[in-house]
Design a protein around this motif. Structure first.
Motif, PDB file in Angstrom:
ATOM      1  N   CYS B  40       0.837  -1.206   0.000  1.00 30.02           N
ATOM      2  CA  CYS B  40       0.000   0.000   0.000  1.00 30.02           C
ATOM      3  C   CYS B  40       0.874   1.259   0.000  1.00 30.02           C
ATOM      4  O   CYS B  40       1.907   1.308   0.671  1.00 30.02           O
ATOM      5  N   CYS B 220      -3.678   2.494  -4.066  1.00 32.05           N
ATOM      6  CA  CYS B 220      -4.303   1.398  -3.324  1.00 32.05           C
ATOM      7  C   CYS B 220      -4.132   0.174  -4.191  1.00 32.05           C
ATOM      8  O   CYS B 220      -4.863  -0.013  -5.165  1.00 32.05           O
ATOM      9  N   PHE B 223      -7.471  -2.304  -4.327  1.00 32.10           N
ATOM     10  CA  PHE B 223      -8.759  -2.003  -4.973  1.00 32.10           C
ATOM     11  C   PHE B 223      -8.671  -1.041  -6.165  1.00 32.10           C
ATOM     12  O   PHE B 223      -9.648  -0.855  -6.877  1.00 32.10           O
TER      13      PHE B 223
END
Ligand code: SF4
Lengths: 612, 352
Positions: B40, B220, B223
């Motif tokens: 991340c 991200c 997603f």
């Protein structure tokens, strides 16, 4: 001409006129003169919801009621003995509430065809027999005011605007009120505007002299000062007392007050009052919305100030989320709810006690909060200090439940001795509490956690809305820990009961069959109704809850000690539901939701029905 | 005074004068295990912030991080400072309370695109409008991560997510333009994986007196992986990052392309060779907001060449300071509050 003087024990006067007629001011000034004279009193302003309702209509009527007496006054009175009506709409709106046979003083000049139509009269009530049952005085207030001010060279409009002072002068004469109180006030208010000052003084004196000289009025009335505890008094409205209480609490704690709020009727008064008190170190912030106001206050508390937010019902809905966070963060915070009639926008300028269950339960999850409710305008001062005391000592958000009636009404107040106010110790954390470590959720004997403010060396910690581990305050998703923390938060609030006085009961003979239990602003009505039925030889006991959560330790014993319990409330029976559920007593509810206080005669009738 | 590295010296926002940085990254790193998804972009931002805080010279004891809800919200727990993890969208309001109550603290807000622009939009714009002395770092990943992948107020039109299986029909916010619209006094954009640029922008944000708004493009990888690849990744990033530097002509793509004033005054992206040199825009962070606004709109999103750096930096009265000044003024004019006098004000009477 010589007048007769008649002595009276108590009088209820209602001043009513168009919103633009200055009736609130008139009532206010009459109140101050009455207070200075030493009568006990209670007032009730009654404004229209619309700021500028069409002039001359019934919707636009603004009224102010005062009861004053040579004895203890507990309510502004059910039915006025005297109505001052400045126009036909005021007469139309208020006539029903006037006692039969009562006195009606009208501004005759306003009863012209156009105004009668606007008020919805098809014929002139001054002439058609509508007022047969009353004692009516028709006074050309506008004309006399114009005459009295014509030498001042002001516009007709400005001159006309002083007619409320004429009315005040006349009623002041009728009830023997001191004139210097009003004249001094006018001087301080309009000192800078010479012409306006002179016009108001001239109108006031014209009213006073009109009573004195005309044959229309044959009698003046005398109401002797009420017996009162020695000391210095002033008149105070609930909103003002509440503001002073918050400032006093800040003073007692030695912690600056930070009040964040969003404009809402009727809580804006508190924002206005506090905004003037910046030299007391009071920070006020008008936030972008109700949610922000609550968060700003909570942020200020985290930073080591006394964070307070205030609102009314609709704002409480929006603040619920932040109150939940404050419960989890266990920080001191006070949320003032000046209740008004709901649901939704409801009756924004009218009173109700509809937010008790919301305050008890209106947050998701198990999130208990202490609740304090003032019972009179002056008592708002004590309630503010008590709410802050609990918030600071127990590191918890506290709800203070006031209402529109308390906020707007006023009463004489025995000014407290600052030296005797309760101590509030912020007890800020100064160092590690677990060996060399600092544990933000390690509790003291009251189950309160440390208040460690940023900037304190070595006490850095992170807190948030996620469930925390008991002691360390670290994030914890552990099942048993959540249950333990839920119980700890509940136990902390519950333990406050050890720190509050028992519920006092007024039961003169000790053998009453009926207990009347109340909370909040119905206190005056309950005392008045109890006095009336006692005068009829009936035995009733009364008790009034100042702490709604937790309840005083003896509350259960009190309500179970009486065969019958009656709970009057301006809602659908919210305290009754709590008392029934908690103590398994068959408490009866007496409710009124008309946006106005319960009247003493209504409650008197109910009491007589219950005790038979 | 702090050298902001942008050619001029100034700013006394959060950086105390004459402080020698003797602290290290460790002083700002809490003992909590970092729990973002591996890979991340938040990790890089955390490392950059922890690495850069010591040079500010402000002790962790005087620093507060405030966050809302979302993946970014966890940031607070990883900083060894004072911190509050508040509720969804409300961090700017909480931080307003903290920074206004205590102007001596260094107050930071960490938020995300959903937190700041959707549920908390109102608080964001008002904190910027008031110019509260807080530093707002908005991690923009153009998706709802914590709730597992719904489109956000910065997701592009047509975005297919769990809540928009047929594609989003929402028009996205342009966060920089929004901040400029509030008359924010400091507005900047940077990237999660460009440590140097990120640190430089943070340094300037910290030095600024008043509210700083920093949009950080954050990947991200679970997603919305690759949303900023055009700007973030090595080969193409060079060609597509338009780096804004105060006082310098806006050139990019190895100085081959530029932002120039086209016909009828509109800003355009052009080849340097195709335009008159005097039409190339010279960046001015202190100038009229219209320039910053136009630069914010030069691209429709990170799928085209996009400006990064400081868009605007101006001086405005700082909210907390103004409040303190009023308190001082009132105290001077009315005298320090006297409770006894207050309670006895107005008409009084005595009963003996
Ligand atoms: S969901 Fe996305 S933003 Fe959230 S932690 Fe995982 S990778 Fe990061």
């Amino acid at each position: 001409m010589p007048k007769t003087v008649q002595e009276k024990e108590h009088v209820v006067i209602r001043f009513a006129g168009d919103s633009g007629d200055g009736m609130q001011l008139t009532g206010d000034r009459f109140t101050n003169a009455t207070a200075v004279l030493g009568n006990d009193l209670a007032t009730l302003p009654d404004f229209p919801a619309e700021i500028r309702a069409p002039a001359g209509t019934v919707h636009g009527v603004s009224a102010f009621q005062i009861q004053f007496a040579s004895e203890d006054v507990t309510t502004p009175g059910d039915h006025p003995n005297v109505l001052v009506a400045m126009n036909p709409a005021a007469l139309k709106a208020e006539l029903d509430s006037v006692e039969k046979g009562g006195t009606i003083i009208v501004n005759e000049d306003a009863f012209i065809q156009r105004n009668l139509e606007k008020a919805g009269y098809t014929s002139d009530p001054l002439a058609d027999g509508t007022l047969e049952a009353y004692q009516v005085y028709k006074v050309p207030m506008t004309a006399i005011t114009l005459r009295a001010t014509e030498h001042l060279g002001i516009t007709k409009r400005d001159a006309e605007r002083s007619k409320n002072m004429f009315a005040l002068g006349l009623v002041s004469w009728m009830y023997g009120r001191p004139t210097d109180v009003t004249l001094n006030w006018l001087e301080s208010k309009f000192g800078g505007k010479k012409q306006i000052l002179e016009a108001n003084v001239a109108a006031f004196k014209a009213g006073y002299n009109f009573g004195e000289t005309t044959e229309l009025f044959a009698t003046t009335y005398k109401v002797k000062p009420a017996p009162a505890r020695p000391g210095t008094y002033r008149n105070v409205a609930g909103a003002q007392a509440l503001a002073y209480g918050l400032v006093a609490a800040s003073h007692q704690a030695g912690v600056p007050l930070f009040y964040a709020s969003y404009p809402i009727t009727p809580a804006s008064e508190l924002l206005h009052e506090l905004s003037r008190l910046k030299n007391f170190g009071v920070r006020t912030l008008q936030a972008e919305d109700e949610i922000a106001a609550a968060n700003v206050a909570l942020g200020a508390s985290f930073a080591g100030l006394l964070g307070v937010t205030g609102t009314s019902g609709p704002g409480m809905d929006l603040k619920a989320e932040t109150m939940g966070l404050a419960v989890a963060l266990e920080l001191p915070m006070v949320i003032v709810d000046v209740q008004r009639a709901g649901p939704s926008t409801g009756l924004p300028t009218k009173t109700e006690q509809g937010d008790l269950l919301l305050s008890m339960f209106g947050r998701h999850g198990e999130s208990p909060m202490p609740i304090v409710a003032p019972y009179s305008p002056a008592n708002c001062f004590d309630a503010a200090i008590e709410a802050c005391r609990i918030a600071v000592k127990y590191r918890t958000p506290v709800i203070l439940l006031s209402d529109t009636f308390l906020s707007n009404s006023s009463e004489p107040w025995l000014i407290p001795d600052v030296g005797s106010l309760p101590a509030i110790d912020p007890n800020f954390a100064a160092g590690p509490n677990a060996g060399d470590e600092f544990m933000p959720y390690l509790r003291d004997e009251h189950l309160a956690r440390p208040w460690a403010v940023p900037g304190t060396p070595g006490l850095r910690h992170r807190i948030g809305g996620l469930e925390k581990e008991d002691g360390t305050g670290d994030i914890s998703y552990e099942a048993a820990n959540h249950e333990r923390m839920t119980h700890l938060r509940a136990a902390k609030v519950e333990k406050i009961a050890d720190d509050i006085p028992p519920l006092p009961v007024d039961d003169p003979d000790g053998d009453a069959e009926l207990l009347i239990l109340g909370w909040g602003s119905s206190s005056g009505t309950i005392r008045a109704a109890a006095r009336r039925v006692r005068r009829q030889g009936k035995k009733v006991a009364t008790a009034h809850l100042f702490h709604l959560n937790p309840l005083p330790r003896n509350a259960g014993d009190v309500v179970t000690a009486y065969p019958k319990v009656l709970i009057p409330e301006m809602n659908m029976g919210q305290l009754a539901l709590l008392i029934r559920g908690r103590f398994l007593v068959d408490a009866r509810s007496f409710t009124k939701v008309q946006g106005q206080p319960i009247f003493a005669d209504e409650l008197e009738a109910e009491i007589l029905k219950v005790i038979g | 005074m702090t050298d902001r590295g942008d050619g001029h010296v100034g700013g006394d926002g959060l950086v105390p004068e004459g402080v020698v940085a003797t602290m290290t990254k460790k002083d700002f790193t809490s003992d909590q295990e970092v729990r973002w998804c591996p890979g991340c972009g938040d990790y890089a931002i955390l490392a950059a912030v922890q690495g850069f805080m010591p040079e500010l010279g402000i002790e962790p004891d005087k620093t507060v991080f405030v966050s809302g809800i979302g993946c970014s919200g966890r940031f607070t727990y990883y900083m060894d400072t004072y911190g509050v993890h508040g509720i969804h969208g409300r961090a700017p309001a909480l931080a307003t309370g903290i920074a206004t109550a205590r102007p001596d603290l260094s107050t930071w807000v960490v938020t995300g695109d959903g937190d700041a622009l959707s549920i908390g939009g109102n608080h964001l714009i008002h904190a910027l409008r008031r110019n509260v002395n807080i530093k707002i770092l908005m991690f923009n990943n153009q998706i709802y991560g914590l709730t597992k992948g719904q489109y956000s107020p910065t997701s592009e039109e047509g975005k297919v997510t769990k809540s928009t299986p047929f594609g989003s029909v929402d028009h996205p916010f342009n966060p920089i333009a929004l901040a400029l619209g509030t008359e924010a006094s400091f507005v900047a954009r940077t990237l999660d994986n460009d440590r140097q640029h990120l640190t430089q922008v943070l340094r300037q944000a910290a030095a600024h007196k008043g509210a700083s708004f920093v949009e950080i493009y954050q990947n991200c990888n679970v997603f919305n992986d690759g949303a900023f690849d055009l700007l973030r990744e090595k080969p193409q990033g060079i060609h597509n990052q338009i780096r804004l530097e105060h006082g310098k002509p806006i050139l990019f793509d190895e100085d081959n392309r530029c932002i120039a004033v086209g016909d009828n005054g509109r800003l355009i992206i052009a080849n340097v060779d195709d335009v008159e040199p005097d039409t190339i825009v010279v960046h001015d962070v202190h100038g009229r907001p219209s320039l910053a606004f136009a630069l914010a709109h030069i691209s429709h999103g990170p799928t085209e060449p996009t400006c990064i750096g400081v868009f605007r930096e101006v001086e405005r009265p700082v909210y907390g300071e103004a409040m303190e000044a009023q308190i001082q003024m009132a105290t001077e004019r009315l005298g320090p509050g006297d409770l006894v006098k207050l309670l006895n004000s107005g008409d009084t009477w005595t009963v003996s």
